[in-house]
Motif scaffolding. Structure first.
Motif, PDB file in Angstrom:
ATOM      1  N   UNK A  94     -20.563  24.985  38.913  1.00 50.70           N
ATOM      2  CA  UNK A  94     -20.103  26.080  39.987  1.00 50.70           C
ATOM      3  C   UNK A  94     -19.677  25.697  41.191  1.00 50.70           C
ATOM      4  N   UNK A  95     -20.276  24.692  41.782  1.00 56.24           N
ATOM      5  CA  UNK A  95     -20.042  24.348  43.132  1.00 56.24           C
ATOM      6  C   UNK A  95     -18.535  23.562  43.056  1.00 56.24           C
ATOM      7  N   UNK A  96     -18.445  22.887  42.047  1.00 54.78           N
ATOM      8  CA  UNK A  96     -17.280  22.176  41.969  1.00 54.78           C
ATOM      9  C   UNK A  96     -16.053  23.265  41.734  1.00 54.78           C
ATOM     10  N   UNK A  97     -16.137  24.279  40.797  1.00 52.57           N
ATOM     11  CA  UNK A  97     -15.187  25.537  40.388  1.00 52.57           C
ATOM     12  C   UNK A  97     -15.002  26.000  41.797  1.00 52.57           C
ATOM     13  N   UNK A  98     -15.931  26.489  42.533  1.00 49.74           N
ATOM     14  CA  UNK A  98     -15.862  27.059  43.959  1.00 49.74           C
ATOM     15  C   UNK A  98     -15.074  26.281  44.773  1.00 49.74           C
TER      16      UNK A  98
END
Length: 311
Positions: free
Chosen positions: A150-154
């Protein structure tokens, strides 16, 4: 240094210290404790190294000497198992950077290939008596891996905003004022989701805006960035559930954390209007890091008392 709870670079380390098979039945117990207080002692003189020289060498986990030796003899088998595990369970191709012995197992540090970009880890149980790696029982903390993705997607869907933040830190580093961790240290003892030399992203399970983006990615890992961005639920976003954890080091090996520089960076961050939304924590350390724990926090570190909130 105050007792504010937050994710610092030991947050994953705490999970790993529980490591090996002992963690298999407690995976879900950490889901809302990601803002964990750093409990490690300040680096000792014997284990301190300049952050510019630190690559992760010397990092160790408790009770890992024997398992580390067993893992070393079975690296190819462990690497193959980790690559297959993340591909099958999280639709992600990864590179294995490091394997570190832990209690009852070996911790495998990996980095995703391409985007979303992130670092995380898995654990391969090891039978010390039989000197056997049980790759068929490889596991990972599901919350930690999802948090990392999720952090990478953000970062992926708000690239322009993150570029503004990165450019600011790069400019400070270019002036010779501050420095960050080396890429090698992040790769070898990282496991902190989306990470740069200057900060990493983490979030609570209550962060709802990114969940549809994650669901879409898991359904189709080749989905376009544009469609992933459209899936982000703006109205569900709350900065108190998404953290951008900044950790900087003095570039000068002989310098203590500079209070004027610390205050200036806080003021700059507060005034910036084009950086990513979230809760910003900030720590300014001296130039040294502890080789064994990968922690830069010391008694002289300057720690922001209250997060900077960007809604």
């Amino acid at each position: 240094m105050h007792n504010k709870t937050k994710i610092l670079l030991c947050s994953v380390g705490i999970s790993l210290m529980l490591g090996g098979c002992s963690g298999m039945n407690s995976t879900n117990n950490n889901q809302d404790t990601e803002k964990t207080k750093e409990t490690q002692a300040a680096p000792s003189e014997e284990t301190k190294i300049s952050v510019q020289d630190y690559t992760g060498e010397g990092y160790a986990l408790p009770y890992g000497r024997v398992t580390d030796e067993i893992a070393e003899k079975n690296l190819a088998q462990i690497e193959e198992a980790a690559i297959s595990f993340f591909k099958e369970n999280y639709k992600t191709d990864v590179t294995v950077h490091n394997v570190v012995g832990a209690k009852d197992g070996a911790t495998v540090f990996v980095e995703s290939k391409g985007e979303p970009h992130f670092y995380t880890y898995a654990v391969v149980p090891i039978d010390e008596l039989e000197k056997k790696v049980m790759t068929e029982k490889i596991w990972a903390d599901e919350f930690q891996v999802k948090n990392a993705i999720k952090g990478g997607l953000y970062n992926m869907i708000f690239k322009e905003e993150f570029n503004q933040l990165d450019n600011y830190f790069d400019s400070l580093a270019a002036e010779g004022k501050i420095t960050g961790r080396t890429k090698e240290s992040i790769q070898n003892v990282g496991g902190h989701g989306f990470s740069t030399p200057y900060y990493f992203i983490s979030m609570r399970s209550k962060e709802a805006a990114i969940q549809p983006v994650y669901d879409l990615f898991m359904k189709n890992p080749d989905e376009s960035t544009e469609n992933l961005r459209k899936a982000f639920e703006e109205n569900s976003f709350s900065a108190k559930y998404l953290f951008i954890n900044i950790q900087l080091f003095m570039a000068d090996k002989n310098a203590n954390p500079d209070k004027k520089l610390f205050d200036k960076i806080i003021k700059d961050l507060e005034e910036m209007t084009s950086i990513p939304r979230g809760s910003y924590s900030f720590v300014l350390n001296d130039n040294f890091i502890d080789k064994q724990s990968s922690s830069g926090m010391g008694d002289n570190s300057l720690d922001l008392l209250k997060d900077i909130i960007k809604e």
